[in-house]
Motif scaffolding. Sequence first.
Motif: not given
Lengths: 202, 202
Positions: A101-118, A163-172
């Motif tokens: 419920s958390h990683e596929p949403n919070v982490a994936t959006v961060r990945f798309w943004i910070t890794h400049h995914v198309e 839960l800390y791992a991706y929450t603490h960088v959610a703002e990215e």
Amino acid sequence: MLRLYDNLSSGNGYKCRLLLHKLGIAYERIELDIDRAETRTPEFLARNPNGRIPTLQLEDGSHLPESNAILWYLAEGTPYLPDDREGRARVLQWMFFEQYSHEPNVATVRFWITHHVEMTEERKLGVVTKRRLGYDALGVMEGHLAERRFFVGDRFSIADIALYAYTHVAEEGEFDLSGYPAVRAWMERVAAEGPHIPITQG
Amino acid sequence: MLRLYDNLSSGNGYKCRLLLHKLGIAYERIELDIDRAETRTPEFLARNPNGRIPTLQLEDGSHLPESNAILWYLAEGTPYLPDDREGRARVLQWMFFEQYSHEPNVATVRFWITHHVEMTEERKLGVVTKRRLGYDALGVMEGHLAERRFFVGDRFSIADIALYAYTHVAEEGEFDLSGYPAVRAWMERVAAEGPHIPITQG
């Protein structure tokens, strides 16, 4: 010696690095460039056929993938994992919540943004859903932490690390945590639980 | 008595029903209509703030969500969970694989088809990706099972239950398993591990 196949930008990798640091376990870290698909080479697929980091090479040479399974493996018999049946099940409850419920949403959006995914049409539509589901997950955390110091049994555990791992960088990932005061206070408690390292430290 | 909040069409619910049946544990089953959002009512959100079945009400009245955490809770101290450190970590490896790489693809496509969910533009694009990722997950399973009888330690465990739940109904999501002979042979072994019940049995 343990060997961790890893990527410094990965919150899933950070979970393992943080616990290894807390436990004072020496290990060799192998950085893979996920943008260049170094996790999909034949050599790495022989280590983890699912082609993902983190993957931990154990002392016997076998490989253990899945960040939360690695956390469990390392935490068994330490203060970071409760020793009662219900406490252990609740640690797993929150770790499965994190991966579903958390990683596929919070982490994936961060990945798309910070890794400049198309941003394909699918991702443009998907990011709206993921942002809503990400805030839903943060809301579940906020409610749980409103009257609790940590996720399980009022003690810091691998559920908090997961839960800390991706929450603490959610703002990215452009998630605004200002409306989640209990989550922010919990993140401060987690970072104060020494020994601590930042996600950028290999 | 344990009480399971459940939905008969759910593979995640089936995991719990199947293990409860194998262990001979009596329980009360509460069927919720997920198409009518009965998991999102204030009453149910008080039980599981994440609004999902299965959720197990324990003897003390507290609630445990997350199908694979429920499996772990029920399997502790039984033959369905290895008692060695590496075996337990490998069970978790496959259960996290199931929730991250298998269920969101294989189960979600089946849900959209069998529950006649409106195919929005986002879902039309998403189904192509999910079908590819679903086959990728089945391919990882096929490779692992090519020379193994079960997922962990050559013994039937909750890792097999977790992966069987949605694999054995993958064809309802129009996944073609004809190219996965090791997966099909494993499914026959799982169904032959008595006592067994079908997904449709409450």
